[in-house]
Design an enzyme around this catalytic site. Structure first.
Site, mmCIF file in Angstrom:
data_model
loop_
_atom_site.group_PDB
_atom_site.id
_atom_site.type_symbol
_atom_site.label_atom_id
_atom_site.label_comp_id
_atom_site.label_asym_id
_atom_site.label_seq_id
_atom_site.Cartn_x
_atom_site.Cartn_y
_atom_site.Cartn_z
ATOM 1 C CG ASP A 246 2.278 -10.784 3.650
ATOM 2 O OD1 ASP A 246 2.648 -10.450 2.499
ATOM 3 O OD2 ASP A 246 2.963 -11.485 4.406
ATOM 4 C CB VAL A 247 0.904 -7.894 -1.341
ATOM 5 C CG1 VAL A 247 0.046 -6.666 -1.142
ATOM 6 C CG2 VAL A 247 2.373 -7.595 -1.116
ATOM 7 C CE1 TYR B 78 13.370 -3.513 -5.530
ATOM 8 C CE2 TYR B 78 14.563 -2.657 -7.426
ATOM 9 C CZ TYR B 78 13.563 -2.529 -6.482
ATOM 10 O OH TYR B 78 12.757 -1.409 -6.499
ATOM 11 C CG ASP C 86 1.796 -0.725 4.196
ATOM 12 O OD1 ASP C 86 2.181 0.086 3.336
ATOM 13 O OD2 ASP C 86 2.575 -1.446 4.855
ATOM 14 C CE LYS D 297 10.297 -3.597 -7.954
ATOM 15 N NZ LYS D 297 8.907 -3.369 -7.511
ATOM 16 C CG ASN E 285 3.580 1.150 -4.853
ATOM 17 O OD1 ASN E 285 4.513 1.542 -5.556
ATOM 18 N ND2 ASN E 285 3.481 1.449 -3.562
ATOM 19 C CB THR F 285 10.716 6.184 -0.874
ATOM 20 O OG1 THR F 285 11.529 5.072 -1.275
ATOM 21 C CG2 THR F 285 10.030 6.788 -2.083
HETATM 22 P P1 NAI Z 1 8.651 2.125 0.792
HETATM 23 O O1 NAI Z 1 9.497 1.157 1.550
HETATM 24 O O2 NAI Z 1 8.670 3.559 1.158
HETATM 25 O O3 NAI Z 1 7.126 1.620 0.814
HETATM 26 C C1 NAI Z 1 6.781 0.280 0.588
HETATM 27 C C2 NAI Z 1 5.526 -0.057 1.376
HETATM 28 O O4 NAI Z 1 5.168 -1.418 1.064
HETATM 29 C C3 NAI Z 1 5.724 0.015 2.893
HETATM 30 O O5 NAI Z 1 4.675 0.766 3.473
HETATM 31 C C4 NAI Z 1 5.675 -1.438 3.335
HETATM 32 O O6 NAI Z 1 5.132 -1.634 4.636
HETATM 33 C C5 NAI Z 1 4.781 -2.071 2.275
HETATM 34 N N1 NAI Z 1 4.993 -3.503 2.154
HETATM 35 C C6 NAI Z 1 6.187 -4.156 2.101
HETATM 36 N N2 NAI Z 1 5.982 -5.475 2.044
HETATM 37 C C7 NAI Z 1 4.637 -5.667 2.061
HETATM 38 C C8 NAI Z 1 3.810 -6.825 2.046
HETATM 39 N N3 NAI Z 1 4.329 -8.055 2.016
HETATM 40 N N4 NAI Z 1 2.462 -6.662 2.062
HETATM 41 C C9 NAI Z 1 1.931 -5.418 2.116
HETATM 42 N N5 NAI Z 1 2.660 -4.290 2.150
HETATM 43 C C10 NAI Z 1 3.997 -4.422 2.135
HETATM 44 O O7 NAI Z 1 9.066 1.914 -0.738
HETATM 45 P P2 NAI Z 1 8.849 2.804 -2.070
HETATM 46 O O8 NAI Z 1 10.162 3.352 -2.438
HETATM 47 O O9 NAI Z 1 7.679 3.679 -1.947
HETATM 48 O O10 NAI Z 1 8.573 1.629 -3.110
HETATM 49 C C11 NAI Z 1 7.297 1.343 -3.649
HETATM 50 C C12 NAI Z 1 7.509 0.489 -4.876
HETATM 51 O O11 NAI Z 1 8.295 1.204 -5.831
HETATM 52 C C13 NAI Z 1 8.264 -0.818 -4.618
HETATM 53 O O12 NAI Z 1 7.698 -1.844 -5.403
HETATM 54 C C14 NAI Z 1 9.670 -0.500 -5.081
HETATM 55 O O13 NAI Z 1 10.380 -1.666 -5.461
HETATM 56 C C15 NAI Z 1 9.373 0.399 -6.264
HETATM 57 N N6 NAI Z 1 10.456 1.266 -6.689
HETATM 58 C C16 NAI Z 1 11.056 2.142 -5.816
HETATM 59 C C17 NAI Z 1 12.083 2.944 -6.242
HETATM 60 C C18 NAI Z 1 12.789 3.876 -5.308
HETATM 61 O O14 NAI Z 1 13.868 4.367 -5.677
HETATM 62 N N7 NAI Z 1 12.261 4.163 -4.122
HETATM 63 C C19 NAI Z 1 12.557 2.913 -7.636
HETATM 64 C C20 NAI Z 1 11.824 2.004 -8.493
HETATM 65 C C21 NAI Z 1 10.816 1.214 -8.009
#
Ligand code: NAI
Length: 250
Positions: free
Chosen positions: A59-60, A154, A38, A158, A86, A189
């Site tokens: 940082d990804v 966005y 992360d 995706k 993810n 989330t």
């Molecule tokens: P979240 O915001 O709870 O978690 C995302 C994590 O990614 C955070 O811990 C953040 O620090 C980390 N992150 C962000 N940018 C980063 C970077 N540059 N390098 C390393 N880490 C980084 O989000 P969530 O909801 O768990 O989302 C996870 C994935 O699921 C994302 O790709 C999101 O687009 C996708 N998604 C989420 C949905 C939702 O409704 N929550 C629906 C469909 C897809």
């Protein structure tokens, strides 16, 4: 009893929160050794500590950092069996084609799409050496349907993740590497809560379109990821795996 992911080494990006965190917990419960990646040092380290795994701050969008995180996983645990790509960010405010600026557009492509390109690029060589591996890339239901929510950067990012996953799934199938796209519906989330905080009526508008009548909990998505990571999905690759409460089928 043998667990489904016993002895498997998994690298999860975005493991500090939401879907990534729930999956880190699920993978560990299924016997995997988990590398939690992360950008956020505090939440990432906390997650790794909780699941008895390794934390790598990265940082990804940084090519050298992505390369190094897989090397670190192999160095520590001896293999790379599962890559859950993810990490992602939500759309910018008012992400309409008419208003989203080029910089905001590029930032979303970088974090949501280019990161997956980098993760696949550097995970696959390790899996080629082993002759096996499972990669799960997080796309979204918005990759397969228009959601009319003005989130153009966005949705485009995706859609790119989905197309790339299919392409790579086909390309590397004969080398024993399975690559699938996970398409969650709306999940409860911090990412979704942030969107709803900006536009409280958005939650109600969205709920109307979900046949199951609620948002997913991150654990429900993690269960699907564990399936894709495990041999239970051994005949699945280049797949669009929707876990969306029926939203795309309605
Ligand atoms: P979240 O915001 O709870 O978690 C995302 C994590 O990614 C955070 O811990 C953040 O620090 C980390 N992150 C962000 N940018 C980063 C970077 N540059 N390098 C390393 N880490 C980084 O989000 P969530 O909801 O768990 O989302 C996870 C994935 O699921 C994302 O790709 C999101 O687009 C996708 N998604 C989420 C949905 C939702 O409704 N929550 C629906 C469909 C897809």
């Amino acid at each position: 009893m043998t667990k489904r992911l016993d002895g498997r080494v998994a690298v999860i990006t975005g493991a500090g929160s939401g879907i990534g965190l729930a999956t880190a917990r699920r993978f560990a419960a299924e016997g995997a050794k988990v590398v939690c990646v992360d950008l956020d040092e505090e939440t990432g380290a906390k997650a790794a500590n909780e699941v008895g795994g390794l934390f790598v701050q990265a940082d990804v969008t940084d090519e050298a950092a992505v390369r190094a995180m897989y090397e670190r996983a192999v160095e520590e645990y001896g293999s790379l069996d599962i890559a859950f790509n993810n990490a992602g960010i939500s759309p910018p405010d008012d992400d309409s084609i008419l208003t989203t600026g080029l910089e905001a557009w590029k930032r979303v492509q970088d974090v949501n799409l280019t990161s997956v390109y980098l993760c696949c690029k550097y995970a696959i060589p390790h899996m080629q050496r082993q002759g096996r591996g499972s990669i799960i890339n997080t796309a979204s239901f918005v990759a397969v349907m228009g959601a009319a929510t003005s989130q153009i950067s966005y949705s485009a990012s995706k859609g790119g993740v989905l197309a790339m996953s299919r392409e790579l799934g086909v390309q590397f199938a004969r080398e024993g590497i399975r690559i699938n796209a996970l398409c969650p519906g709306p999940v409860n989330t911090p990412l979704l809560q942030e969107l709803f905080a900006k536009d409280p009526e958005r939650a109600a508008r969205r709920l109307v379109h979900i046949p199951l009548g609620r948002f997913a909990e991150p654990e429900e998505i993690a269960a699907a990821v564990a399936f894709l990571a495990s041999d239970d999905s051994s005949f699945m690759t280049a797949n669009t795996f929707l876990v969306d409460g029926g939203i795309s089928g309605a």
